[in-house]
Design an enzyme around this catalytic site. Structure first.
Site, PDB file in Angstrom:
ATOM      1  N   GLY A 267       0.818  -1.208   0.000  1.00 24.87           N
ATOM      2  CA  GLY A 267       0.000   0.000   0.000  1.00 24.87           C
ATOM      3  C   GLY A 267       0.853   1.259   0.000  1.00 24.87           C
TER       4      GLY A 267
ATOM      5  CG  LEU B 266      -0.705   1.745  -3.926  1.00 29.65           C
ATOM      6  CD1 LEU B 266      -1.816   1.354  -4.896  1.00 29.65           C
ATOM      7  CD2 LEU B 266       0.331   0.630  -3.819  1.00 29.65           C
TER       8      LEU B 266
ATOM      9  CD  GLU C 289       3.196   8.142 -11.286  1.00 30.83           C
ATOM     10  OE1 GLU C 289       3.553   7.477 -12.274  1.00 30.83           O
ATOM     11  OE2 GLU C 289       2.027   8.521 -11.111  1.00 30.83           O
TER      12      GLU C 289
ATOM     13  CG  HIS D  23       3.572   0.902  -5.377  1.00 27.40           C
ATOM     14  ND1 HIS D  23       3.721   1.945  -4.511  1.00 27.40           N
ATOM     15  CD2 HIS D  23       4.128  -0.171  -4.764  1.00 27.40           C
ATOM     16  CE1 HIS D  23       4.340   1.547  -3.420  1.00 27.40           C
ATOM     17  NE2 HIS D  23       4.603   0.266  -3.552  1.00 27.40           N
TER      18      HIS D  23
ATOM     19  N   GLY E 295       9.247  -4.693  -8.600  1.00 28.94           N
ATOM     20  CA  GLY E 295      10.094  -3.582  -9.028  1.00 28.94           C
ATOM     21  C   GLY E 295      11.560  -3.980  -9.001  1.00 28.94           C
TER      22      GLY E 295
ATOM     23  CD  GLN F  23      10.540  -7.411  -2.461  1.00 27.19           C
ATOM     24  OE1 GLN F  23      10.470  -7.246  -1.250  1.00 27.19           O
ATOM     25  NE2 GLN F  23       9.775  -6.737  -3.303  1.00 27.19           N
TER      26      GLN F  23
ATOM     27  CB  SER G  29      12.828   6.051  -3.333  1.00 26.47           C
ATOM     28  OG  SER G  29      12.668   5.755  -1.967  1.00 26.47           O
TER      29      SER G  29
END
Ligand code: PAF
Length: 287
Positions: A26, A28, A30, A32, A143, A149, A181
């Site tokens: 959540g 959110l 740009e 995302h 991303g 990740q 970010s």
């Protein structure tokens, strides 16, 4: 757009075509939305998950402070034409408290971001695997900015034969190269200028790789840019700048040939920033 809090409330899979899932916590932005737009390009049905996953927080106060903006997030996703939002409660995801069985990121979790946040990637993989089971997508998008990740998710999918395709969506950058970010809002204009050293260092490393330089020289070239930045501004402190193996997230050996993820983490004016670029180290013309 359907808002589901249990998997049973999710829409039927499309009869033909693919279902894509974008997983988020959540709040959110740009970055995302770039994942969502890419998902919309490649899939007939797009589900966005919104779940602030307690398992991946080391600090309970960080978890508590994490912004929860479901209504605003849903408005943004509706405007993007998303088919469904899956926003389960903690009780729905982890009935009876923390799960007894979890996923281990193995040695991927011990280095770089994982070394700074012990257990973080185990928590990420545990929730990602569970969300994959609950939403059953053909493709899941992440991303590329969170390089470790992506490496961990790809490794899980490969090693545990999870039937899903993983797509990493390129990092969105401002015109001057700064990676987008949610933390950038904490940078003063001076910090913001200093922060450009990260993308400059990655560009220098990429140029060195293109020049046929071996990994240690690629890293040294980028690190030189950062060292200059730390000399120019007391507010810049480099945490790491390294060339990582895209399968293990460990540093590549000096004679590495093939893709490497050049990754950087630095604190600028008290704000910790990360960025990365995938380069090809082929030692062209070298013995
Ligand atoms: O990148 C994130 O926001 C989270 O780590 C993820 C993938 C949604 C898992 O909680």
């Amino acid at each position: 757009m359907r808002l589901a809090s249990t998997a049973a409330e999710l829409p039927e899979r499309p009869r033909e075509g693919t279902r894509a899932v974008v997983m988020t916590m959540g709040a959110l932005h740009e970055g995302h939305l770039a994942l969502v737009r890419r998902a919309n390009e490649i899939a007939e049905q797009v589900i966005v998950t919104i779940f602030v996953n307690p398992l991946q927080f080391n600090d309970p106060s960080d978890l508590e402070r994490y912004p929860r903006t479901l209504e605003a997030d849903c408005a943004l996703l509706e405007a993007e034409g998303v088919d469904a939002v899956f926003a389960p409660s903690v009780e729905e995801m982890y009935p009876g408290g923390d799960p007894v069985v979890t996923v281990s990121a193995g040695r991927i979790g011990d280095v770089f971001e994982g070394a700074r946040r012990p257990g973080h990637f185990d928590g990420v993989l545990t929730v990602v695997l569970k969300l994959l089971h609950l939403t059953a997508p053909d493709v899941a998008l992440f991303g590329a900015k969170d390089a470790q990740q992506v490496i961990a998710v790809r490794a899980m999918v490969r090693d545990l034969a999870v039937p899903v395709r993983i797509e990493a969506v390129p990092t969105i950058r401002d015109a001057d190269g700064l990676a987008l970010s949610s933390r950038n809002v904490h940078l003063s204009s001076q910090d913001r200028e200093a922060a450009l050293a990260l993308s400059r260092a990655l560009a220098a490393a990429e140029a060195a790789a293109r020049n046929g330089d071996p990994a240690p020289d690629v890293v040294r070239t980028g690190m030189d840019v950062l060292t200059d930045a730390t000399r120019a501004s007391a507010g810049v402190a480099v945490d790491y700048f390294a060339a990582l193996d895209p399968r293990t997230a460990h540093e590549v050996p000096a004679d590495h040939r093939g893709e490497a993820v050049v990754a950087v983490a630095a604190t600028v004016g008290g704000t910790r920033l990360i960025d990365n670029k995938t380069v090809l180290i082929d030692l062209e013309g070298r013995p």
